[in-house]
Design an enzyme around this catalytic site. Sequence first.
Site, PDB file in Angstrom:
ATOM      1  N   GLU A   2       0.838  -1.209   0.000  1.00  0.00           N
ATOM      2  CA  GLU A   2       0.000   0.000   0.000  1.00  0.00           C
ATOM      3  C   GLU A   2       0.872   1.258   0.000  1.00  0.00           C
ATOM      4  OE1 GLU A   2      -1.228   3.029   2.902  1.00  0.00           O
ATOM      5  OE2 GLU A   2      -1.634   1.077   3.815  1.00  0.00           O
ATOM      6  N   HIS A   3       1.964   1.257   0.765  1.00  0.00           N
ATOM      7  CA  HIS A   3       2.901   2.390   0.757  1.00  0.00           C
ATOM      8  C   HIS A   3       3.557   2.542  -0.607  1.00  0.00           C
ATOM      9  CE1 HIS A   3       3.790   3.504   5.185  1.00  0.00           C
ATOM     10  NE2 HIS A   3       2.606   2.914   5.134  1.00  0.00           N
ATOM     11  N   GLU A  18       8.445   3.140  11.221  1.00  0.00           N
ATOM     12  CA  GLU A  18       7.076   2.942  11.693  1.00  0.00           C
ATOM     13  C   GLU A  18       7.004   1.759  12.661  1.00  0.00           C
ATOM     14  OE1 GLU A  18       2.536   2.309   9.943  1.00  0.00           O
ATOM     15  OE2 GLU A  18       4.213   2.526   8.563  1.00  0.00           O
TER      16      GLU A  18
END
Length: 325
Positions: free
Chosen positions: A49-50, A127
């Site tokens: 998704e990133h 993250e």
Amino acid sequence: MFEKIILPSGLRLLLIPFPNVLSATILVMVGVGSRHETKRQSGITHFLEHMIFRGTEKRPDTRSICEAMDSIGGAFNAGTTKQFTFFEGKVASNHLGKGLEILSDLLTQPRFDPEEIEKEKRVVAEEIRMRREEPESYVADLFDRLIWGETPLGQSLVGTLDTVKRFQRRHLFSYLQSWYALDNIVVGIGGKYSRKEVIRLVSASFQNLPRRKKGEEKKIAGVQKKPRFLLHRRDTEQAYVSLGFRTFSYHHPDMIPLLVLETLLGGSMSSRLFLSIRDELGLAYEIGAHSILYGDVGSFTIQAGLKLSEIEKALGRIFEELQRL
């Protein structure tokens, strides 16, 4: 009211008209989340998704993608859950076609440039470290591991430093081709639009995707026969607690009563847990309850940040409130 249309390609389209507004919202839902990963793939759904925002064949980098949306005054975002991935955009209604073109370009023509992959690995690594440094997030991950064990639902949504480090371009394309298929996507459009034009635009925008997904969702099996407990020691001012129970899927007829119970017990400032633990006893700043329901299983969780010296008293009162139910 909404209208559900299944296009000849198999793509599902939901139309929700709001003729009195001047904007339109686009939501693209893909039926793949971290629960569909193997242990070795842990984190790839989120990483993909990133990477989708790192460039397409038409817009080769993040800047050109963002400038395309900014040029029409639009906004977009994306997110990954354990059950699905979503991509959303909001534009003026007269720019709906352009907004759809930008979002579909991301999903149908990603580049996955090797240099960009290495950059994003560093971003996601930070993250992962950030989630570990935040006690509330880390305890939530530990709770999932405790309740779901060695299943994909027990794995961290963002993966580990080791799994993310191994991702290569071929892994991303293989995963994309397995799950980003027309029969595994729902497109929702809400706002002011021409029905005929929207159907034409959506049909054309996603036509390059494969028709059938290759991946299969594995059901989470097994039952819990006795209490489970996990303690993680850290030098903090508070104790972060997750107390929960297995429930059922979002298809279950008791889903609505469960959501009512969630609201009553810990869903607002007038809920029983808030009034009892925070307002009356002053033992927590934040306490609440929430449900997470998947296609086959689910959980109900109470989360709280408690004063270290008052853990026993607070937990005792939480159990009293549960017994009252």
